[in-house]
Scaffold this active site. Structure first.
Site, short mmCIF file in Angstrom:
data_model
loop_
_atom_site.label_atom_id
_atom_site.label_comp_id
_atom_site.label_asym_id
_atom_site.label_seq_id
_atom_site.Cartn_x
_atom_site.Cartn_y
_atom_site.Cartn_z
N CYS A 113 86.73 16.12 -41.27
CA CYS A 113 87.42 16.11 -39.99
C CYS A 113 88.90 16.43 -40.16
O CYS A 113 89.43 16.44 -41.26
CB CYS A 113 87.33 14.72 -39.33
SG CYS A 113 85.67 14.11 -39.11
N GLY A 118 86.98 20.90 -38.86
CA GLY A 118 85.81 20.41 -38.15
C GLY A 118 85.61 21.18 -36.86
O GLY A 118 86.54 21.28 -36.06
N ASN A 143 89.16 10.82 -41.01
CA ASN A 143 88.82 11.93 -41.91
C ASN A 143 88.43 11.33 -43.25
O ASN A 143 89.21 10.62 -43.87
CB ASN A 143 90.02 12.86 -42.07
CG ASN A 143 89.83 13.93 -43.14
OD1 ASN A 143 90.78 14.35 -43.78
ND2 ASN A 143 88.61 14.38 -43.33
N GLY A 144 87.22 11.63 -43.69
CA GLY A 144 86.74 11.12 -44.97
C GLY A 144 85.31 10.62 -44.85
O GLY A 144 84.59 10.97 -43.91
N CYS A 182 91.87 15.12 -53.58
CA CYS A 182 90.74 16.03 -53.70
C CYS A 182 91.19 17.41 -54.20
O CYS A 182 91.99 18.09 -53.54
CB CYS A 182 90.03 16.17 -52.36
SG CYS A 182 88.72 17.41 -52.32
N TYR A 211 89.68 25.40 -51.03
CA TYR A 211 89.06 25.90 -49.81
C TYR A 211 89.47 25.17 -48.54
O TYR A 211 89.73 25.79 -47.52
CB TYR A 211 87.53 25.83 -49.96
CG TYR A 211 86.76 26.21 -48.72
CD1 TYR A 211 86.54 27.55 -48.40
CD2 TYR A 211 86.26 25.24 -47.86
CE1 TYR A 211 85.85 27.92 -47.26
CE2 TYR A 211 85.55 25.59 -46.71
CZ TYR A 211 85.35 26.92 -46.42
OH TYR A 211 84.66 27.28 -45.29
N SER A 257 88.83 32.78 -47.26
CA SER A 257 89.13 31.79 -48.29
C SER A 257 89.38 32.40 -49.67
O SER A 257 90.00 31.77 -50.52
CB SER A 257 88.00 30.76 -48.39
OG SER A 257 86.76 31.42 -48.62
N CYS A 313 90.77 13.99 -57.84
CA CYS A 313 89.32 13.82 -57.85
C CYS A 313 88.70 15.18 -58.08
O CYS A 313 88.85 16.10 -57.27
CB CYS A 313 88.83 13.23 -56.51
SG CYS A 313 87.02 13.09 -56.43
#
Length: 515
Positions: free
Chosen positions: A23, A50, A124-125, A267, A273, A314, A464
């Site tokens: 999101c 999203g 978001n998550g 992340c 991306y 992308s 991560c």
């Protein structure tokens, strides 16, 4: 436009779906009546995060009104609907579902009545202790089967709904105190914007997996998933909201609380991306990172070729970097249909056979008889690349060398990216050489994990990278207590009534219906 009647429950992509983020979130506190429109434009900047549903909540200091529906931001809101959303504090949300079906009931922001007023929240998550939180919420039921203060929204099956229920379940605490108490009980990835009648809040999980930033208006404050959304509304970047931090903004200014120790694990795939190229993360431009990844990819996997072309959009900046480093000319060899988004139309078998052409079409005059380096961001199942290579050869390409600006994706994400299951990930079962043969390329090269990490300028222990190396920063739950449809599948259903009114046709949810 998908109407807000809860009937459309999924979207259909006739080809391979790209990795999707959970999101985008946006929040603003500012005097005057422009917060709904500011939020609208902020969500426009976050539409890439999203595309299933969108919503805005606004408060005038006494009531919160939530307007949400299925579809893109431009489909959900009109001048009339935005004009009806008057107030000085607002939050907004664009959704891609990772917990709970894609339906109106799970669209955000969520809404709650509380002991002192009202609550709206966007997330978001993805949480990893959803089953445990569900049990906690269910335990709040009284003998009549009703939850205090409205409980869960009827038919909602998202982890966001559980967060809202827990924040609203403390009649003896302010919303600020309730958040400080409940946020440490959440496990997984969460960047939150939420609001009560007078105050805007932002919070980020202790790992800081998903981005969340703070911006300053001339008179007011903005919270957003990405810095690009700050730029769109004319807000200046102040700083990132820290992992494990809760901030509160009201007429008295900004307050910050530390509810958990920060152990940053941002992340890595955001750089590859998910984030917009005009966004900055941890002080590093995403565009700069992608160009640098392309340069490193060219050094690791050179090719004897005539032209470098990107898979838009992308792969564009990595392709630029590859061309710069290799000296091979950069060219646009593929045209993307900018108006292809999420679709609710079920394709027939005939339409399926058209493959990727709905989204991409080759420039035959550019690529005919050329040896191509084709740069893309990732390979998930391999279907898209297989169709793309075939299409380029049919358009006259002499050779097709595929280069990928991320390492092989071998592990699923439990923190807000909707990858395929591990069994469906092509890199999990095949070697690079086998994948190359499977997609029909003349050669295939992935950037190494170390080179991708170095391009971000962040140390590996602050990222991560689990989708690439399988090393998760948190314990991964057992299969029976995780998954997109976990809450739908739980035997015990919480169906407590809520004091809110619902206008399914208009897509509005509030304690006071939209005029």
């Amino acid at each position: 436009m998908a109407r807000g009647d809860g009937r459309l429950t999924h979207d259909v992509d006739p080809y391979e779906k790209s990795p999707q983020d959970a999101c985008g979130v946006f929040g603003v506190w500012a005097p005057g009546d422009e917060v709904a429109k500011l939020t609208y434009f902020g969500l426009y900047a976050l539409q890439h995060r999203g595309q299933e549903s969108a919503g805005i909540a606004v408060s005038d200091g006494h009531h919160i009104v939530v307007y949400k529906d299925m579809g893109l931001v431009s489909q959900v809101f009109t001048e009339a609907s935005l004009a009806a959303l008057r107030g000085f504090v607002a939050i907004g949300h664009t959704r891609y579902s990772t917990t709970g079906a894609s339906c109106w009931d799970n669209a955000q922001p969520t809404f709650r009545a509380t002991a002192t007023g009202h609550l709206a929240l966007g997330h978001n998550g993805n949480l990893t202790n959803t089953a445990e939180l569900f049990d906690r919420v269910a335990a709040l039921e009284d003998s009549s089967g009703e939850l205090p203060l409205g409980g869960r929204i009827n038919r909602s099956t998202s982890d966001t709904d559980l967060i809202s229920a827990l924040l609203a379940a403390h009649p003896d605490l302010s919303m600020e105190a309730s958040a400080i108490k409940e946020l440490p009980t959440l496990s997984g990835a969460y960047s939150l914007v939420f609001m009560d009648d007078t105050t805007l809040y932002g919070a980020r999980d202790p790992l800081g997996i998903r981005p969340l930033v703070l911006g300053r208006l001339e008179q007011g404050w903005v919270i957003a998933s990405e810095t690009a959304a700050l730029d769109i509304v004319g807000a200046s970047f102040v700083r990132e909201i820290e992992p494990g931090e809760l901030i509160a903004i009201d007429e008295h200014g900004l307050r910050s609380h530390r509810f958990a120790e920060a152990t940053p694990k941002g992340c890595l795939f955001e750089y590859v991306y998910l984030a917009r190229p005009d966004t900055s993360i941890a002080g590093r431009s995403v565009q700069q990172t992608r160009v640098e990844v392309g340069r490193r990819l060219a050094r690791e996997y050179p090719a004897d070729a005539d032209m470098v072309i990107p898979v838009p959009e992308s792969g564009r900046y990595a392709a630029i970097g590859y061309a710069q480093e290799s000296g091979i000319p950069f060219a646009e060899g593929l045209v993307k249909n900018a108006y292809v988004g999420r679709t609710f139309i079920q394709p027939s078998q005939t339409i399926r056979q058209l493959g990727i052409r709905l989204k991409l079409n080759p420039l035959r005059e550019v690529i005919a008889d050329q040896r191509l380096v084709v740069v893309d961001d990732s390979i998930v199942r391999g279907n898209t690349q297989r169709a793309l290579v075939r299409m380029l050869r049919e358009a006259g390409a002499r050779e097709v060398h595929v280069r990928i600006s991320s390492p092989p994706v071998k592990w699923p994400c439990y923190f807000g990216i909707d990858f395929a299951s591990r069994a469906e990930l092509i890199a999990n079962g095949l070697s690079v050489e086998e994948i190359c043969r499977s997609i029909g390329a003349d050669s295939l090269g992935y950037v190494s994990l170390d080179q991708l990490t170095e391009a971000t300028t962040l140390p590996a222990d602050r990222l991560c990278r689990a989708c690439f190396d399988g090393v998760y920063p948190l314990a991964v739950p057992e299969p029976e207590v995780i998954g997109k449809h976990l809450l739908e599948g739980l035997e015990k259903r919480v169906t407590a009534t809520s004091p809110l009114t619902t206008d399914f046709h208009a897509g509005a949810t509030s304690d006071t219906p939209v005029a």
